[in-house]
Design a protein around this motif. Structure first.
Motif, PDB file in Angstrom:
ATOM      1  N   TYR A 102       0.861  -1.192   0.000  1.00 22.56           N
ATOM      2  CA  TYR A 102       0.000   0.000   0.000  1.00 22.56           C
ATOM      3  C   TYR A 102       0.888   1.231   0.000  1.00 22.56           C
ATOM      4  CZ  TYR A 102       0.921   0.595   5.003  1.00 22.56           C
ATOM      5  OH  TYR A 102       1.541   0.790   6.206  1.00 22.56           O
ATOM      6  N   ARG A 103       0.344   2.331  -0.486  1.00 21.60           N
ATOM      7  CA  ARG A 103       1.136   3.565  -0.549  1.00 21.60           C
ATOM      8  C   ARG A 103       1.016   4.336   0.753  1.00 21.60           C
ATOM      9  NH1 ARG A 103       0.061   7.127  -5.761  1.00 21.60           N
ATOM     10  NH2 ARG A 103      -1.925   7.434  -4.721  1.00 21.60           N
ATOM     11  N   ASN A 104       2.162   4.745   1.276  1.00 23.54           N
ATOM     12  CA  ASN A 104       2.131   5.679   2.392  1.00 23.54           C
ATOM     13  C   ASN A 104       1.543   6.989   1.861  1.00 23.54           C
ATOM     14  OD1 ASN A 104       3.201   8.058   3.829  1.00 23.54           O
ATOM     15  ND2 ASN A 104       4.227   6.537   5.108  1.00 23.54           N
ATOM     16  N   PRO A 131      -4.956  -2.312 -11.285  1.00 22.79           N
ATOM     17  CA  PRO A 131      -5.691  -1.378 -12.150  1.00 22.79           C
ATOM     18  C   PRO A 131      -5.032  -0.008 -12.267  1.00 22.79           C
ATOM     19  CG  PRO A 131      -7.058  -2.085 -10.270  1.00 22.79           C
ATOM     20  CD  PRO A 131      -5.752  -2.811 -10.166  1.00 22.79           C
ATOM     21  N   MET A 132      -4.260   0.420 -11.250  1.00 24.09           N
ATOM     22  CA  MET A 132      -3.754   1.793 -11.260  1.00 24.09           C
ATOM     23  C   MET A 132      -2.228   1.825 -11.312  1.00 24.09           C
ATOM     24  SD  MET A 132      -6.757   2.896 -11.128  1.00 24.09           S
ATOM     25  CE  MET A 132      -6.711   4.655 -11.053  1.00 24.09           C
ATOM     26  N   LEU A 133      -1.696   2.534 -12.300  1.00 22.43           N
ATOM     27  CA  LEU A 133      -0.246   2.780 -12.378  1.00 22.43           C
ATOM     28  C   LEU A 133      -0.086   4.293 -12.205  1.00 22.43           C
ATOM     29  CD1 LEU A 133       2.665   1.957 -12.989  1.00 22.43           C
ATOM     30  CD2 LEU A 133       2.115   2.036 -15.423  1.00 22.43           C
ATOM     31  N   ALA A 134       0.227   4.717 -10.992  1.00 25.89           N
ATOM     32  CA  ALA A 134       0.235   6.167 -10.677  1.00 25.89           C
ATOM     33  C   ALA A 134       1.670   6.697 -10.675  1.00 25.89           C
ATOM     34  CB  ALA A 134      -0.490   6.392  -9.352  1.00 25.89           C
ATOM     35  N   THR A 135       2.351   6.688  -9.504  1.00 27.76           N
ATOM     36  CA  THR A 135       3.774   7.087  -9.519  1.00 27.76           C
ATOM     37  C   THR A 135       4.633   5.977 -10.099  1.00 27.76           C
ATOM     38  OG1 THR A 135       4.290   6.139  -7.356  1.00 27.76           O
ATOM     39  CG2 THR A 135       3.464   8.418  -7.382  1.00 27.76           C
ATOM     40  N   LYS A 190      -1.700  14.746  -4.561  1.00 25.70           N
ATOM     41  CA  LYS A 190      -1.776  13.615  -3.626  1.00 25.70           C
ATOM     42  C   LYS A 190      -1.462  12.300  -4.307  1.00 25.70           C
ATOM     43  CE  LYS A 190      -4.884  15.728  -0.373  1.00 25.70           C
ATOM     44  NZ  LYS A 190      -6.230  15.880   0.124  1.00 25.70           N
ATOM     45  N   GLY A 191      -0.983  12.356  -5.547  1.00 31.29           N
ATOM     46  CA  GLY A 191      -0.598  11.120  -6.231  1.00 31.29           C
ATOM     47  C   GLY A 191      -1.754  10.382  -6.870  1.00 31.29           C
ATOM     48  N   TYR A 192      -2.908  11.055  -6.996  1.00 34.41           N
ATOM     49  CA  TYR A 192      -4.046  10.419  -7.684  1.00 34.41           C
ATOM     50  C   TYR A 192      -4.003  10.756  -9.173  1.00 34.41           C
ATOM     51  CZ  TYR A 192      -6.175   8.562  -3.550  1.00 34.41           C
ATOM     52  OH  TYR A 192      -6.406   7.807  -2.430  1.00 34.41           O
ATOM     53  N   ILE A 193      -4.448   9.783  -9.973  1.00 34.30           N
ATOM     54  CA  ILE A 193      -4.424   9.966 -11.422  1.00 34.30           C
ATOM     55  C   ILE A 193      -5.591  10.856 -11.849  1.00 34.30           C
ATOM     56  CG2 ILE A 193      -4.551   8.781 -13.647  1.00 34.30           C
ATOM     57  CD1 ILE A 193      -3.402   6.283 -12.259  1.00 34.30           C
ATOM     58  N   LEU A 194      -5.290  11.834 -12.734  1.00 33.21           N
ATOM     59  CA  LEU A 194      -6.310  12.718 -13.316  1.00 33.21           C
ATOM     60  C   LEU A 194      -6.473  12.399 -14.790  1.00 33.21           C
ATOM     61  CD1 LEU A 194      -5.243  16.127 -11.692  1.00 33.21           C
ATOM     62  CD2 LEU A 194      -7.108  14.613 -10.993  1.00 33.21           C
ATOM     63  N   LEU A 197     -10.015   7.348 -11.830  1.00 32.55           N
ATOM     64  CA  LEU A 197     -11.311   6.830 -11.396  1.00 32.55           C
ATOM     65  C   LEU A 197     -11.412   6.828  -9.875  1.00 32.55           C
ATOM     66  CD1 LEU A 197     -10.361   3.825 -10.479  1.00 32.55           C
ATOM     67  CD2 LEU A 197     -10.827   3.225 -12.840  1.00 32.55           C
ATOM     68  N   GLY A 198     -10.486   7.560  -9.232  1.00 34.34           N
ATOM     69  CA  GLY A 198     -10.490   7.605  -7.767  1.00 34.34           C
ATOM     70  C   GLY A 198      -9.607   6.514  -7.200  1.00 34.34           C
ATOM     71  N   ASP A 199      -9.899   6.124  -5.970  1.00 34.26           N
ATOM     72  CA  ASP A 199      -9.117   5.085  -5.298  1.00 34.26           C
ATOM     73  C   ASP A 199      -9.708   3.727  -5.682  1.00 34.26           C
ATOM     74  OD1 ASP A 199      -8.388   3.108  -3.270  1.00 34.26           O
ATOM     75  OD2 ASP A 199      -7.416   4.797  -2.273  1.00 34.26           O
ATOM     76  N   ALA A 200      -8.956   2.985  -6.494  1.00 33.88           N
ATOM     77  CA  ALA A 200      -9.510   1.735  -7.046  1.00 33.88           C
ATOM     78  C   ALA A 200      -9.866   0.744  -5.945  1.00 33.88           C
ATOM     79  CB  ALA A 200      -8.511   1.124  -8.026  1.00 33.88           C
ATOM     80  N   GLY A 201      -8.985   0.598  -4.948  1.00 36.37           N
ATOM     81  CA  GLY A 201      -9.266  -0.356  -3.856  1.00 36.37           C
ATOM     82  C   GLY A 201     -10.549   0.011  -3.134  1.00 36.37           C
ATOM     83  N   ASP A 202     -10.701   1.279  -2.819  1.00 35.35           N
ATOM     84  CA  ASP A 202     -11.912   1.719  -2.119  1.00 35.35           C
ATOM     85  C   ASP A 202     -13.150   1.489  -2.976  1.00 35.35           C
ATOM     86  OD1 ASP A 202     -10.566   2.487   0.127  1.00 35.35           O
ATOM     87  OD2 ASP A 202     -10.587   4.629  -0.328  1.00 35.35           O
TER      88      ASP A 202
HETATM   89  N1  URA Z   1      -4.155   4.535  -6.599  1.00 36.85           N
HETATM   90  C1  URA Z   1      -5.472   4.598  -6.895  1.00 36.85           C
HETATM   91  O1  URA Z   1      -6.257   3.734  -6.484  1.00 36.85           O
HETATM   92  N2  URA Z   1      -5.918   5.618  -7.645  1.00 36.85           N
HETATM   93  C2  URA Z   1      -5.101   6.581  -8.108  1.00 36.85           C
HETATM   94  O2  URA Z   1      -5.577   7.495  -8.805  1.00 36.85           O
HETATM   95  C3  URA Z   1      -3.735   6.495  -7.781  1.00 36.85           C
HETATM   96  C4  URA Z   1      -3.285   5.458  -7.040  1.00 36.85           C
END
Ligand code: URA
Ligand code: PRP
Length: 208
Positions: A102-104, A131-135, A190-194, A197-202
């Motif tokens: 998980y990401r800190n 599903p998410m490749l962010a940083t 905050k490292g979220y992709i624009l 789709l938001g936080d995929a796990g949530d």
């Molecule tokens: N992890 C996510 O679930 N969503 C993002 O946008 C970035 C990292």
């Protein structure tokens, strides 16, 4: 972005639009992600050089094809679990490993908490699912671990990628092909992709 293949099948484009929609509830999100992951599995395996074998039909012998290597799926927990069902539907003899990261939230660095992968990874096509490749931090860490365990033929499969993540993965692991259904614009502070789709796990597990 030479390592990146965009999966642009119309069925996936339609499903990604539903997944991006903030009104899509978790139960539908899970089902749509599973459905999209079946098409993703087709596209990720499209160029495999199959091994030719003889098969006996009830009438005569003919040539057929089998996978050239065993396939190992490795979802990155938690969100990668959302892709496993579709992949095993079409690759039912795949073995499945798990990598817990998980990401800190402050540093965006991946924190590891679980590793369990099958033996003989060196013989396998290893498909890392997230599903998410962010940083790209989680992907780079997961692939480094798999290489230490002997994996030599690795593909990274995502639904949405940020340019930052594709660059990090391509730099850290230039031998790894990256597949994604979309290359989005950028990361926010905050490292979220624009647009993402938001936080995929949530969204998969209803933990928002
Ligand atoms: N992890 C996510 O679930 N969503 C993002 O946008 C970035 C990292
Ligand atoms: C999400 C996602 C990736 C990671 C991507 O996981 O599923 O694993 O972020 O971000 P990165 O490319 O910047 O590393 P998260 O850390 O939210 O954990 P979770 O799946 O358990 O919610």
């Amino acid at each position: 972005m030479k390592n990146l293949t965009i999966i642009d099948h119309p069925l996936v484009k339609r499903d990604l639009t539903l997944l991006r929609d903030k009104r899509t509830p978790s139960n539908q999100f899970r089902a749509i992600l599973r459905r999209a992951s079946i098409v993703m599995a087709y596209e990720v395996t499209r160029d495999l050089k199959m091994k030719s074998v003889t098969v006996a039909t009830p009438l005569e012998k003919t040539r057929g094809s089998v996978f050239p290597h065993p396939v190992v799926l490795v979802p990155i927990l938690r969100a990668g679990l959302g892709l496993v069902g579709g992949f095993v539907e079409v690759i039912p003899d795949a073995r499945v490993g798990h990598i817990g990261l998980y990401r800190n939230e402050a540093t965006l660095q991946p924190v590891d908490y679980y590793f369990k992968v099958p033996r003989n990874l060196h013989k396998a096509l290893v498909l890392v699912l997230d599903p998410m490749l962010a940083t790209g931090g989680s992907g780079v860490t997961a692939i480094s671990y798999l290489k230490r365990k002997g994996a030599q033929n690795i593909r990274f499969v995502s639904l949405v990628a940020a340019p930052e993540g594709v660059r990090a993965l391509s730099t850290g692991h230039p031998d790894v092909k990256i597949f994604s259904c979309a290359l989005d614009r950028k990361l926010n502070s905050k490292g979220y992709i624009l647009p993402g789709l938001g936080d995929a796990g949530d969204r998969i597990f209803g933990t928002e």
